[in-house]
Design an enzyme around this catalytic site. Structure first.
Site, PDB file in Angstrom:
ATOM      1  N   ASP A 147     -23.105  14.634 -25.689  1.00  0.00           N
ATOM      2  CA  ASP A 147     -21.794  15.286 -25.602  1.00  0.00           C
ATOM      3  C   ASP A 147     -20.886  14.555 -24.613  1.00  0.00           C
ATOM      4  O   ASP A 147     -20.447  15.095 -23.626  1.00  0.00           O
ATOM      5  CB  ASP A 147     -21.899  16.777 -25.284  1.00  0.00           C
ATOM      6  N   HIS A 156       3.399   7.007   5.261  1.00  0.00           N
ATOM      7  CA  HIS A 156       2.175   7.691   5.691  1.00  0.00           C
ATOM      8  C   HIS A 156       1.341   6.919   6.711  1.00  0.00           C
ATOM      9  O   HIS A 156       0.580   7.524   7.451  1.00  0.00           O
ATOM     10  CB  HIS A 156       1.321   8.095   4.486  1.00  0.00           C
ATOM     11  N   HIS A 206       0.816  -1.221   0.000  1.00  0.00           N
ATOM     12  CA  HIS A 206       0.000   0.000   0.000  1.00  0.00           C
ATOM     13  C   HIS A 206       0.854   1.278   0.000  1.00  0.00           C
ATOM     14  O   HIS A 206       0.715   2.109  -0.904  1.00  0.00           O
ATOM     15  CB  HIS A 206      -0.997  -0.044   1.164  1.00  0.00           C
ATOM     16  N   ASP A 232      -3.258   8.439  -1.108  1.00  0.00           N
ATOM     17  CA  ASP A 232      -3.653   7.349  -0.211  1.00  0.00           C
ATOM     18  C   ASP A 232      -5.095   6.945  -0.511  1.00  0.00           C
ATOM     19  O   ASP A 232      -5.423   5.769  -0.655  1.00  0.00           O
ATOM     20  CB  ASP A 232      -3.503   7.845   1.236  1.00  0.00           C
ATOM     21  N   GLU A 280       0.004   5.720  12.401  1.00  0.00           N
ATOM     22  CA  GLU A 280      -1.306   5.176  12.731  1.00  0.00           C
ATOM     23  C   GLU A 280      -1.264   3.667  12.978  1.00  0.00           C
ATOM     24  O   GLU A 280      -1.906   3.179  13.908  1.00  0.00           O
ATOM     25  CB  GLU A 280      -2.308   5.502  11.621  1.00  0.00           C
ATOM     26  N   ASP A 281      -0.520   2.960  12.174  1.00  0.00           N
ATOM     27  CA  ASP A 281      -0.629   1.503  12.210  1.00  0.00           C
ATOM     28  C   ASP A 281       0.555   0.775  12.822  1.00  0.00           C
ATOM     29  O   ASP A 281       0.555  -0.443  12.910  1.00  0.00           O
ATOM     30  CB  ASP A 281      -0.839   0.961  10.775  1.00  0.00           C
TER      31      ASP A 281
HETATM   32 MN    MN Z   1      -3.017   4.540   3.839  1.00  0.00          MN
END
Ligand code: MN
Length: 713
Positions: A259, A72, A48, A139, A76-77
């Site tokens: 169009d 990134h 990712h 992301d 968080e993870d």
């Molecule tokens: Mn991410």
């Protein structure tokens, strides 16, 4: 799976001198901390951040952005801390990752346009570096591309958030390809049937369409050759979401949307843009009202192009965009087109105009003093004057910077504002003076017994809160004035032996109020209390209506009026700004004319005058203290008490009394005691004209032999 080499190779292709080592380091670190983590797709998690970094290179972003893309999700993870990132990758990279993490933690759910707009602004406000948003968008693109691995409800939530918040943000950043890509993916998840229908329709007619595109390009190319204009001509079908929007707007089936084709002619100069426009309009009939000149009037994000719609060779509408190569780059790359000026070319002259769009984009209130300052730091406060916070239900509210929980409370409801005693920010209690910060979740604590305070005016920022607090204070003062005015009127009427209850019964007071154009009887009382109208004036109005014997009428009224008049003139004191205020002197300190005094607005008993150093003043409510001034007065009798301590000597009392008589003071009462140690303590209550006279008396007594002490008693 994308490999590191793909990313660094891409980066070098548009930025040959880039310091790749930062990206390599970020890769190694990301691989280490994400180790063992698996995505829903079954791939290693690292895939990712690699994809995100790759998308960033497709946007031709700088080294720092690409490194931040690789990192990134580490805060968080994984166990990584912002301080670790700062130490290893520098402040800029750490700041971007931190910003992306903060935005990722926010949950948006809304269908309301204004709310969505506020959320977009909040994201912009939270990003102190514009690259935070670019990384976040990359992301989001990869998350949307791999959304199929999520359960359906999650798909819907994320797609909804993307269409409401992130796709418009991409548009605002000028990255149109990203906007279209996000929109089509959202359509796929939100309206799968329509998506398939449009797609099938397009596939069915694909050959016809491609042939048509070739024909149009040939015609345009031939015309341009005649006039010697070198140009690139491209034809494409509009993206699915664009067709879907048209269908919805015009209530059409996909095969009715004509169009769906758009052509782009890219030339060298601005002059040629207009020449090409002339040729197109000469070849096919333009649709009225569809020509837009974004060349002379660029969009806020600096997008430039000529747009027109014409009736094509087969009688169907087609859109034509004409622009220069330079304009095309801006349209394709958005912010990144400008970014390149930052990197590796610090010495190159930067046209201030190129950043104009950014300023407009960000609705910058205060214009930058120096564009180079911006270039040097890159970091910036995107909305320096606003702060965005959440209600407990997830609504976003916008406030001026420096706003407090009190502003927030009044923005919710004036009742909540009036009763607020505190606030919980992100679950923690804070004082009312706390200054709100972007992304705060604000919960107001109220109490029925509480009410606003004048002090709040010192720290609230919104005019709504200020107005509401002032209104509350005024209502309070009004209540006070109503009571006071009523009392004053009652007192005067009682002196004239008129019962106010009888007047009320016959609605006479209400009639006077109406006569005087007041809204109500209360209003009349309030105005008496404020001193805007005198009791005398009111009684004057009552006069013909007072039900008393004919012959007695003038006598009683004139007596009453004269009494009020006398009373007023004898007081010799004026409440500043108010006439005809009921005034009395405090028994605790007996102030005298000329002395420094203050007035205290009592409940229903008018203003009491105290000496400024009266021992009770400390207990006063500050908002009820009023300024008073002495006025010349014909009154001579003010009461004062005097304490005299003497040796116990016969005749001294006579000496003191003589002085007082000599100084024109009238003795009302005298009380003499003798102590065991042969001292005489006398208390005199005397009438004097003013403070000066009393001072003279005290001075004279002090000079008498055997007097040990003289003071106000
Ligand atoms: Mn991410």
């Amino acid at each position: 799976m994308i490999r590191l080499n793909d990313i660094t190779g891409e980066l070098r292709s548009y930025h040959p001198k880039a310091d790749i080592s930062l990206v390599e380091k970020a890769y190694v670190y990301s691989a280490k901390v994400h180790q063992g983590q698996i995505r829903l797709s079954g791939e290693p998690y690292l895939s990712h951040p690699l994809e995100v970094a790759h998308i960033l290179t497709q946007m031709k972003m700088d080294v720092v952005s690409v490194a931040a893309g690789l990192l990134h999700d580490t805060i968080e993870d994984t166990a990584a801390e912002p301080s670790d990132l700062e130490r290893l990758f520098g402040k800029e990279t750490a700041n971007i990752v931190d910003g992306v993490t903060k935005i990722s933690k926010m949950r948006f759910s809304t269908r309301e346009e204004q709310q969505a707009e506020n959320m977009r602004k909040m994201i912009l406000a939270m990003a102190t570096d514009i690259r935070v948003i670019v990384v976040k968008l990359a992301d989001r693109l990869h998350n949307m591309q791999t959304l199929g691995y999520h359960p359906p409800e999650k798909q819907e939530t994320i797609a909804r958030e993307t269409i409401d918040i992130y796709a418009p943000l991409a548009g605002r950043m000028g990255i149109y390809w990203l906007k279209s890509a996000l929109e089509d993916l959202c359509l796929y998840y939100l309206e799968p049937e329509i998506y398939e229908k449009i797609k099938a329709e397009l596939t069915e007619r694909r050959e016809v369409r491609e042939k048509f595109i070739r024909e149009v390009i040939e015609i345009v190319a031939a015309k341009l050759k005649e006039t010697n204009i070198k140009a690139a001509i491209k034809g494409r079908q509009k993206h699915l979401f664009g067709i879907y929007t048209k269908m919805k707007e015009q209530n059409l089936n996909p095969n009715q949307v004509y169009d769906i084709l758009a052509f782009r002619v890219i030339v060298d100069t601005v002059k040629e843009c207009y020449e090409v426009l002339g040729i197109i309009h000469a070849t096919w009939k333009p649709v009225p009202g569809r020509f837009k000149d974004y060349v002379s009037l660029p969009k806020a994000n600096m997008y430039q192009s000529l747009h027109t719609t014409v009736i094509g060779p087969l009688g169907q509408r087609m859109e034509v965009q004409i622009r220069t190569w330079e304009m095309d780059k801006v349209a394709e790359e958005g912010i990144a087109a400008h970014w390149k000026y930052k990197e590796g070319s610090a010495a190159s002259k930067i046209d201030e105009k190129q950043f104009l769009w950014l300023r407009q984009l960000l609705e910058w209130q205060k214009s930058l003093q120096d564009p180079k300052e911006f270039m040097d730091t890159v970091r910036m406060d995107l909305f320096p004057n606003e702060v965005y916070v959440f209600t407990p239900t997830g609504e976003v509210k916008e406030f001026p910077k420096g706003a407090t929980p009190v502003d927030f409370a009044y923005a919710i409801h004036s009742e909540i504002g009036d009763k607020c005693i505190g606030a919980r920010i992100n679950g923690r209690m804070v004082p009312l003076r706390y200054q709100l910060r972007n992304g705060d979740i604000v919960e107001i604590v109220t109490s029925v017994k509480h009410h606003p305070s004048k002090d709040w005016l010192d720290f609230v920022r919104t005019s709504r809160a200020k107005t509401k607090i002032r209104q509350w204070i005024m209502r309070q003062e009004r209540d006070l004035s109503v009571n006071l005015g009523k009392e004053m009127l009652e007192k005067s009427l009682a002196q004239a032996r008129i019962n106010i209850a009888n007047l009320n019964k016959s609605d006479q007071i209400a009639a006077v109020a109406e006569d005087l154009s007041y809204h109500s009887q209360e209003d009349l009382f309030a105005n008496i209390g404020y001193g805007r109208i005198s009791v005398k004036q009111v009684i004057g109005r009552l006069k013909p209506k007072v039900d008393i014997p004919e012959e007695a009428k003038p006598g009683i009224v004139s007596k009453m009026v004269s009494r009020i008049k006398r009373k007023k003139s004898t007081l010799g004191i004026k409440v500043k700004g108010l006439d005809d205020m009921l005034v009395r002197f405090a028994n605790c300190c007996h102030p005298l004319p000329g002395e420094h005094v203050v007035g205290y607005l009592t409940r229903g008993r008018g203003v009491t005058i105290h000496k400024h150093d009266c021992r009770y003043i400390a207990d006063f409510e500050p908002e009820r203290v009023v300024e008073v001034i002495w006025e010349p007065s014909d009154h001579t009798a003010y009461v004062a008490t005097v304490k005299v301590v003497t040796t116990d000597k016969r005749g001294i009392l006579a000496d003191i009394s003589a002085i007082m008589a000599q100084k024109d003071a009238n003795i009302l009462q005298a009380d003499v005691q003798t102590t065991l140690d042969h001292k005489g303590i006398s208390h005199f209550t005397i009438e004097v004209e003013n403070y000066k006279q009393l001072q003279e008396i005290l001075g004279a007594i002090k000079k008498i032999k055997h007097v040990l002490l003289v003071e106000r008693g």
